[in-house]
Design a protein around this motif. Structure first.
Motif, short mmCIF file in Angstrom:
data_model
loop_
_atom_site.label_atom_id
_atom_site.label_comp_id
_atom_site.label_asym_id
_atom_site.label_seq_id
_atom_site.Cartn_x
_atom_site.Cartn_y
_atom_site.Cartn_z
N ILE A 9 0.86 -1.19 0.00
CA ILE A 9 0.00 0.00 0.00
C ILE A 9 0.90 1.23 0.00
O ILE A 9 1.80 1.36 0.83
N ARG A 10 0.63 2.12 -0.97
CA ARG A 10 1.37 3.39 -1.00
C ARG A 10 0.39 4.53 -0.82
O ARG A 10 -0.66 4.55 -1.44
N PHE A 11 0.71 5.49 0.02
CA PHE A 11 -0.10 6.70 0.18
C PHE A 11 0.56 7.87 -0.53
O PHE A 11 0.34 9.02 -0.18
N GLY A 12 1.39 7.63 -1.52
CA GLY A 12 2.21 8.71 -2.08
C GLY A 12 3.49 8.77 -1.28
O GLY A 12 3.56 8.30 -0.15
N PRO A 16 6.57 2.81 0.90
CA PRO A 16 5.19 2.32 1.04
C PRO A 16 4.83 2.20 2.52
O PRO A 16 5.69 1.92 3.35
N ALA A 17 3.53 2.41 2.83
CA ALA A 17 3.07 2.25 4.21
C ALA A 17 3.10 0.77 4.60
O ALA A 17 3.40 0.42 5.73
N VAL A 18 2.74 -0.08 3.63
CA VAL A 18 2.85 -1.52 3.82
C VAL A 18 3.62 -2.06 2.62
O VAL A 18 3.29 -1.74 1.48
N ASP A 19 4.67 -2.84 2.90
CA ASP A 19 5.60 -3.20 1.83
C ASP A 19 5.68 -4.73 1.69
O ASP A 19 6.35 -5.39 2.46
N ASN A 20 4.91 -5.25 0.73
CA ASN A 20 5.02 -6.66 0.37
C ASN A 20 4.84 -7.58 1.59
O ASN A 20 5.68 -8.43 1.86
N PRO A 54 -6.02 -3.77 -1.60
CA PRO A 54 -4.57 -3.79 -1.80
C PRO A 54 -4.20 -3.27 -3.19
O PRO A 54 -4.84 -3.63 -4.17
N GLN A 55 -3.19 -2.38 -3.24
CA GLN A 55 -2.77 -1.87 -4.54
C GLN A 55 -1.97 -2.93 -5.27
O GLN A 55 -2.04 -3.06 -6.49
N GLU A 56 -1.19 -3.70 -4.51
CA GLU A 56 -0.55 -4.89 -5.07
C GLU A 56 -0.84 -6.01 -4.10
O GLU A 56 -0.98 -5.79 -2.90
#
Lengths: 262, 349
Positions: A9-12, A16-20, A54-56
């Motif tokens: 998850i990226r907020f800009g 990332p705020a949450v990374d894989n 989830p963005q990814e």
């Protein structure tokens, strides 16, 4: 099983705020999510709650994509206590406690469920009081009672999940334990519980597994004994922490204070 | 019997019975009093068609349409005020204050001044709908803007909402000013009377159109009790509790725009009913929207019909605009609200 796989998850911004991250909560277990402020714990909880697609990566509830559930369906499978629950109306405590019940059931059943969950959080004597006039900690417990009522009214026996974001942050010592006992009791009834906790000792005492996050990444996951080591915690929290054993042989984490000579 | 409206107690049922009785009494007075006062038996025989020609004409051609229009407008304003306050978690979200009524006014004024040219192109059957439709469009535009303001934070601060309302009302005022400037004498007269707000223009065609538009929106708004309750714990928690938040917000925006648009097209901009009625309802019946919605509707009818009764009978046969009466009730109430509810909490509700 409530799980996310390879979620980012990226907020800009660059980090990332949450990374894989991949993590799963099984029915009947308590998983504590720990880590310093800004580690991505609440964001990860939002993905598991279905708030944030989830963005990814992917998010599943019992094998089905989270975003394939309708809000109504989801409400019978998982309940969420937010970090700072709010109330903009003058509901009585008993009304607030029954507010999130997501299916049509008789007023008598509602009353029974609400009485039980208010008892569980120690607010039975406040049932007739206005919820917005309670103290901060009592309001938090009233909201805990609300999400418990939602879950126990759902009419679903298996595959229920409870997500608690810092449920103990505003509570006194005794009620911190009460809240964690409530989580334990839910787990005994087959509910999978994910709880974001800052108090590592509570996490160690009440969880089946702990997960440690740092800068969006899942650093370690497993039993508190394995995850909470002095070196690892000191590195993640960037402060000297010491790990030993408490009276009942549970893991005990304490910061090493230096008197500031400055 | 007690399960009607989800009423749990006999006391709640009595409150509704009392409210209903008050509204009925005001409605009867609307039919009976005016420049020509009629007795209740004259009113009832006029309705049943047994009365003499003049009292029958007064009741069926003047007062009955006016009464029904008042019921529709009062219900529409009160329910949309209640729904907007609920969904924005904001006790000051009155359709007039936040500019929704202003949007409707621009739509309606544009139709009054520019509509003649357009209306000639339209078939006769749909001409009466032109005014409500354009008022609705004006409303919908403003409502969607206000909801966009609230999208990011989840809740909108009172200050943001009121300031946005000030800006929107200023723009609406300017737009109406332009309409006044380019209008001819007849249009100017229509426009002036319309902007003062009145039930005086009621005729059966207008009543039929307004009742149709408003009752659909009102019936749909009245079912939103649980949803509005859930909005009180925040949009995210409402979603966690099973509510389709985005769809509900869209529906409420649409339904309020239809209701306020329909009401404003027929009776002009009437302030404060949407603010006062839901507040009084909450004071009387408690916070649960399943009860607050129907109670607001009854209070909205009562307040509007009461105001109409007052302006019609204060200096007969002259008739001051109804907006004077609603503002005289609503203005002080608004100040009282600021002094008590907002005390110590700043402007954050």
């Amino acid at each position: 099983m409530l799980e996310v796989q390879d979620v980012t998850i990226r907020f800009g911004g660059d980090t990332p705020a949450v990374d894989n991250v991949s993590i799963a909560v099984k029915p009947g277990e308590i998983v504590s999510l720990c880590g310093p402020n800004g580690a991505g714990k609440s964001t990860l909880l939002s993905v598991l709650a279905g708030d944030l697609p989830p963005q990814e990566g992917r998010a599943f509830l019992d094998g089905r994509h989270l975003h394939d559930f309708s809000p109504q369906e989801l409400a019978t499978r998982r309940a969420v206590l937010e970090q700072s629950p709010t109330l903009a109306a003058t509901f009585k405590v008993k009304q607030l406690a029954g507010l999130s019940i997501a299916i049509e059931i008789s007023p008598d059943t509602v009353r029974e469920i609400v009485t039980d969950t208010l008892m569980a959080v120690g607010l039975q004597h406040r049932a007739e009081n206005r919820a917005d006039l309670l103290s901060g900690g009592q309001q938090h417990r009233a909201h805990l009672s609300r999400v418990l009522s939602q879950l126990s009214s759902a009419g679903v026996e298996e595959g229920r999940y409870l997500l608690l974001d810092e449920p103990t942050a505003r509570l006194d010592l005794i009620h911190q334990v009460t809240a964690m006992r409530v989580a334990r009791k839910a787990a005994q009834q087959g509910v999978g519980v994910l709880v974001v906790l800052h108090d590592l000792n509570l996490a160690a005492a009440f969880s089946d597994r702990v997960a440690l996050m740092h800068e969006g990444k899942l650093v370690a996951e497993g039993t508190a004994e394995k995850v909470f080591t002095g070196d690892r915690l000191s590195e993640v929290y960037e402060a000297p922490l010491q790990v030993d054993r408490g009276p009942s042989n549970t893991v005990r984490v304490s910061p090493i204070f230096f008197a500031d000579s400055g | 019997m007690k399960r009607i409206f989800g009423l749990q107690t006999a006391a709640g049922f009595k409150l509704f019975a009392a409210l209903g009785a008050v509204v009925l009494a005001i409605a009867a007075a609307e039919l009976a009093y005016g420049p020509v006062s009629l007795s209740l038996s004259e009113v009832s025989s006029a309705i049943l068609g047994w009365g003499d020609a003049s009292s029958t004409a007064i009741v069926t051609q003047i007062r009955a349409p006016r009464l029904l229009l008042g019921i529709a407008v009062g219900t529409a304003l009160a329910l949309s005020g209640c729904a907007l306050q609920g969904v924005l978690r904001n006790p000051l979200a009155d359709p007039g204050l936040i500019g929704v009524t202003g949007g409707a006014s621009v739509g309606a004024a544009a139709t009054i001044v520019l509509g003649d040219a357009l209306a000639l192109e339209l078939p006769r059957e749909i001409r009466p709908y032109l005014l409500p439709v354009s008022a609705f469009l004006g409303c919908a535009l403003v409502t969607s803007f206000v909801f966009r303001l609230s999208r990011h934070a989840g809740t909108t601060s009172v200050a943001t909402l009121i300031l946005a309302g000030v800006a929107i009302n200023a723009i609406a005022g300017a737009a109406i000013g332009v309409m006044v400037y380019i209008s001819d004498d007849r249009q100017l007269r229509d426009l002036t009377f319309w902007t003062m707000g009145s039930l005086g223009g009621a005729n059966w065609t207008m009543v039929a159109v307004t009742l149709a538009v408003v009752s659909v929106a009102a019936a749909a708004l009245a079912t939103l009790g649980r949803a509005l309750d859930l909005f009180q714990i925040g949009e995210r928690a409402a979603f966690h509790s099973g509510l389709n938040v985005e769809r509900t917000k869209r529906n409420i925006a649409l339904l309020s725009a239809i209701a306020v648009g329909g009401a404003t097209a027929a009776a002009g901009p009437i302030g404060f009913i949407g603010l006062v009625a839901p507040h009084m309802a909450r004071l009387i019946i408690g916070p649960s929207h399943r009860l607050v919605l129907p109670a607001s509707a009854l209070l909205g009818m009562g307040l509007l019909l009461g105001s109409d009764l007052a302006v019609r009978n204060i200096v007969p046969p002259a008739e001051p605009p109804i907006g004077l009466a609603t503002s005289l009730i609503g203005g002080p109430f608004f100040l009282w609200l600021l002094l008590t509810r907002m005390k110590g909490r700043g402007l954050v509700a």
